[in-house]
Design an enzyme around this catalytic site. Sequence first.
Site, PDB file in Angstrom:
ATOM      1  N   GLU A 211       1.152  -1.023   0.083  1.00 28.03           N
ATOM      2  CA  GLU A 211       0.088  -0.001   0.026  1.00 28.03           C
ATOM      3  C   GLU A 211       0.800   1.359   0.072  1.00 28.03           C
ATOM      4  O   GLU A 211       1.838   1.270   0.822  1.00 28.03           O
ATOM      5  CB  GLU A 211      -0.781   0.041   1.232  1.00 28.03           C
ATOM      6  CG  GLU A 211      -1.923  -1.247   1.556  1.00 28.03           C
ATOM      7  CD  GLU A 211      -2.836  -1.067   2.349  1.00 28.03           C
ATOM      8  OE1 GLU A 211      -3.691  -0.324   2.290  1.00 28.03           O
ATOM      9  OE2 GLU A 211      -2.505  -1.203   3.617  1.00 28.03           O
ATOM     10  N   HIS A 235      -6.629 -10.714   5.679  1.00 29.00           N
ATOM     11  CA  HIS A 235      -6.530 -10.796   4.142  1.00 29.00           C
ATOM     12  C   HIS A 235      -5.458 -11.901   3.513  1.00 29.00           C
ATOM     13  O   HIS A 235      -5.883 -12.480   2.753  1.00 29.00           O
ATOM     14  CB  HIS A 235      -6.490  -9.290   3.627  1.00 29.00           C
ATOM     15  CG  HIS A 235      -7.213  -8.338   4.266  1.00 29.00           C
ATOM     16  ND1 HIS A 235      -8.665  -8.578   4.436  1.00 29.00           N
ATOM     17  CD2 HIS A 235      -7.025  -7.166   4.513  1.00 29.00           C
ATOM     18  CE1 HIS A 235      -9.115  -7.410   5.086  1.00 29.00           C
ATOM     19  NE2 HIS A 235      -8.244  -6.520   5.038  1.00 29.00           N
TER      20      HIS A 235
HETATM   21  C1  BG6 Z   1      -8.102  -2.986   5.769  1.00 31.21           C
HETATM   22  C2  BG6 Z   1      -6.835  -2.588   6.646  1.00 31.21           C
HETATM   23  O1  BG6 Z   1      -8.695  -4.216   6.312  1.00 31.21           O
HETATM   24  O2  BG6 Z   1      -7.683  -3.161   4.461  1.00 31.21           O
HETATM   25  C3  BG6 Z   1      -6.419  -1.198   6.095  1.00 31.21           C
HETATM   26  O3  BG6 Z   1      -7.536  -2.471   7.768  1.00 31.21           O
HETATM   27  C4  BG6 Z   1      -5.984  -1.503   4.622  1.00 31.21           C
HETATM   28  O4  BG6 Z   1      -5.202  -0.817   6.886  1.00 31.21           O
HETATM   29  C5  BG6 Z   1      -6.997  -2.144   3.873  1.00 31.21           C
HETATM   30  O5  BG6 Z   1      -5.632  -0.308   4.148  1.00 31.21           O
HETATM   31  C6  BG6 Z   1      -6.929  -2.421   2.448  1.00 31.21           C
HETATM   32  O6  BG6 Z   1      -7.628  -2.705   1.852  1.00 31.21           O
HETATM   33  P1  BG6 Z   1      -7.659  -2.791   0.009  1.00 31.21           P
HETATM   34  O7  BG6 Z   1      -8.833  -3.249  -0.290  1.00 31.21           O
HETATM   35  O8  BG6 Z   1      -7.663  -1.324  -0.420  1.00 31.21           O
HETATM   36  O9  BG6 Z   1      -6.475  -3.444  -0.407  1.00 31.21           O
END
Ligand code: BG6
Length: 480
Positions: A211, A235
Amino acid sequence: MTKFISDRLLVFGATGDLSRRMLLPSLCALDAEGLLNPGIEIVGTARSDLDDQGFRNLVRESLEQFLPANRRGGMATFLNRLSYQPLDASQAEGFQSLARKVGAPQDGLSIFLSTAPSLFEPTIRGLEKSGLAGAQVRIGLEKPLGVDLASSRIINDAVAAAFPEDRIYRIDHYLGKETVQNLLALRFANLMFEPLWNAAHIDHVQITVAETVGLEGRVAFYDDAGALRDMVQNHMLQLLALVAMEPPVSYDATNVRDEKVKVLRSLRKVQTSETVIGQYRAGAIGGQAVPGYDEELGKPSNTETFVAIKAHIDNWRWQGVPFYLRTGKRLPRRTTEIVVQFRDVPHSIFTGRGARTVPNRLVIGIQPSENITLSLMAKVPGLDREGFGLRSIPLAITTPDAFAGPQRRIAYERLLLDLIEGDQTLFVRRDEVEAQWDWIDSIRIGWAEQRLEPKTYTAGSWGPSAAIALAERDGVTWHE
Ligand code: BG6
């Protein structure tokens, strides 16, 4: 499993960030497409002292901000479905008024609960006492569901006292992503991968969730959580389970989850030396200067914003195949991808002619670009006077090109619809969550015992150099 299509939806945390960015835009888009029960009524609740109109105004602003204009067609009808009841969930009294506001559903009620961990128990108790937990009620639970195995069990027990497992929908929004579901299609709707999908033919697997964002204002939450609990526990382990699981008997909630949990239970306890943690310092991303974590936080902290782990799955299929996982904030670009690195051919017939084979590699891009690339060896065209030419070339498919028609959706659209319609396949079962926490806890215990402190990395880099070394000492390079 109870099948009913809810005609009432109750959203806790309705004025919060998740609700305004994801849930309400998803519901509005689904409604505009006629996918919700035509008589659906949606009640929002939170602490804020709003009336129905105040809530509708807030939702209108959120939709204008977060839903693309071409999906806002049904906004007026959608806003009319909304009402609001203020609630302090720590106080039992408020739940009676909430139940009155929700009214008696004809077909069933779905609840979306995203709340501070301390409010879980009083909320569940309040729902039960006020009659909002009956046989026609399902509950969707958003993370964080605890901070370790013990606290997650307390939450799960509290919920189980009012709702049976087949009416509990634990959300991991990665499972709502189209490309994540496509992993199952890729593996189990094609013949060609499955015979090779094992330790005999796969050298290693990499899973990266990178990220560019930093704390995003979630100061207290993130500093208590850290990357391991925020991203790996849920995740990344779900991605790993989908990559590693055996073929399920069929694509349904019981069979898919039965296979995932076996993988999660097969995860070997990780040595601390097989993990690297980091915390970002000031740097630049995409040419923009960004502050360090401690500056964003306003104080020094030992929380990791980056983690890399060399994981092992102790079962027949994966013995000896490392799964390298890494995730971090403030990395150079936003990307989620899975790399399956195959082994080299057992014997190359081209060696005598000076050509070298490069092992095949399958790269599955989950986001932001959705693509699948398989690297294959091919002959370099020519007369080969200076030796036989071999080169690795990509066989690449970009999903949006292959499927031009379908809409790009928010992951929560799928999950909310499945909650409302009662399909648990893409929700996480209690035994999965507990297996995930069990593994994560053992890593954290190792860190605490060895007083591991995060190494610093510059924002805009791929994490501490030790993360690169973690893979390199096995002769593996992270895919970038
Ligand atoms: C969330 C986390 O579950 O997922 C965040 O708490 C993270 O910190 C986010 O930024 C990322 O999700 P995506 O869908 O943008 O990859």
